[in-house]
Design an enzyme around this catalytic site. Structure first.
Site, PDB file in Angstrom:
ATOM      1  N   CYS A 148       0.884  -1.174   0.000  1.00 62.30           N
ATOM      2  CA  CYS A 148       0.000   0.000   0.000  1.00 62.30           C
ATOM      3  C   CYS A 148       0.915   1.215   0.000  1.00 62.30           C
ATOM      4  O   CYS A 148       1.852   1.263  -0.784  1.00 62.30           O
ATOM      5  CB  CYS A 148      -0.981  -0.043   1.175  1.00 62.30           C
ATOM      6  SG  CYS A 148      -0.236  -0.363   2.790  1.00 62.30           S
ATOM      7  N   ALA A 149       0.665   2.187   0.855  1.00 55.82           N
ATOM      8  CA  ALA A 149       1.556   3.352   0.891  1.00 55.82           C
ATOM      9  C   ALA A 149       2.751   3.080   1.797  1.00 55.82           C
ATOM     10  O   ALA A 149       3.902   3.134   1.372  1.00 55.82           O
ATOM     11  CB  ALA A 149       0.789   4.590   1.357  1.00 55.82           C
TER      12      ALA A 149
END
Length: 259
Positions: A148-149
């Protein structure tokens, strides 16, 4: 556990979440399951290393807006598949809204993360991408990278669901989730993040609050799993009913990922 961490120049929280024993007496293969933060700032040396890992599928759990702001870099000539969501509410990501509207304290960070984890398993983009990820585990050749981030929350939940599905012991599942706190030098990163947050929000954030926000706590993962059990009766029922992971798919995943 720290032997699972792969150190890159500009790619954070990259680790192998395979190589665990399972309740069926098997062992998950090493070098087939990887997790990380985003790859928008990777160096050329990082790309060369990634190319050598045999990654055939990348699962990007970020929102479309996040992907536009920080587009992934891929090794030159990479021809694998990318699984991502097209769902875009065109609003800020929840953590951005939180930072814009709330003071960042240890207590507010923990409260925010608990709320996030209660919702993560049920959000339509996650249900879509999680289901496609499990099908890819059963049907695709080569290694899989999920991210994800920051590689800690959405990624952490999906890795934990994978471990649960394959019969990895709960203690190993939680310890793998908590490895973010070792893979990322939270204390060293916190001062720069605090300065960025103050410039972004106009409000100061303490070192302890930033560390809490950047890291993970076992209680957050337990919150998500408890929410799943409350909604579906069990994690197994969630995997079957919400994500379409039936017995046949489970067996194919287990066979492909066993060493």
């Amino acid at each position: 556990m720290t032997g699972r961490i792969h150190r890159f120049e500009a790619l954070e929280n990259f680790r192998d979440y395979g190589d665990y024993g399972t309740a069926a007496g098997r062992r998950l293969a090493r070098g087939r399951l990887f997790r990380s933060a985003h790859q928008a700032r990777v160096s050329e040396a990082d790309l060369e290393r990634l190319a050598g890992l045999g990654i055939a599928t990348v699962v990007d759990l970020r929102r479309p807006g996040e992907r536009r702001e920080q587009p992934s870099r891929r090794p030159r000539g990479w021809a694998g598949q990318v699984i991502e969501s097209a769902h875009d509410d065109e609003g800020d990501a929840p953590h951005i809204t939180f930072l814009k509207t709330s003071d960042l304290t240890v207590e507010s960070a923990r409260g925010f993360m608990s709320r996030v984890y209660r919702q993560l398993p049920f959000e339509p983009p996650h249900l879509d991408v999680f289901a496609r990820y499990f099908r890819a585990l059963a049907d695709s050749e080569g290694a899989v990278l999920i991210h994800c981030a920051a590689g800690k929350d959405r990624t952490g939940l999906l890795a934990a669901l994978t471990h649960h599905l394959l019969g990895v012991h709960r203690d190993d599942m939680v310890e793998d989730y908590l490895l973010t706190n070792s893979a990322v030098d939270l204390a060293a990163r916190a001062p720069a993040i605090a300065r960025q947050l103050e410039a972004f929000t106009g409000r100061p954030a303490s070192h302890e609050a930033v560390v809490a926000f950047l890291g993970v706590e076992a209680a957050w993962l337990e919150t998500a799993l408890a929410a799943i059990a409350e909604a579906y009766g069990s994690v197994e029922a969630y995997l079957t009913q919400a994500l379409g992971v039936d017995a046949g798919l489970r067996d194919r995943i287990g066979q492909r990922l066993s060493s």
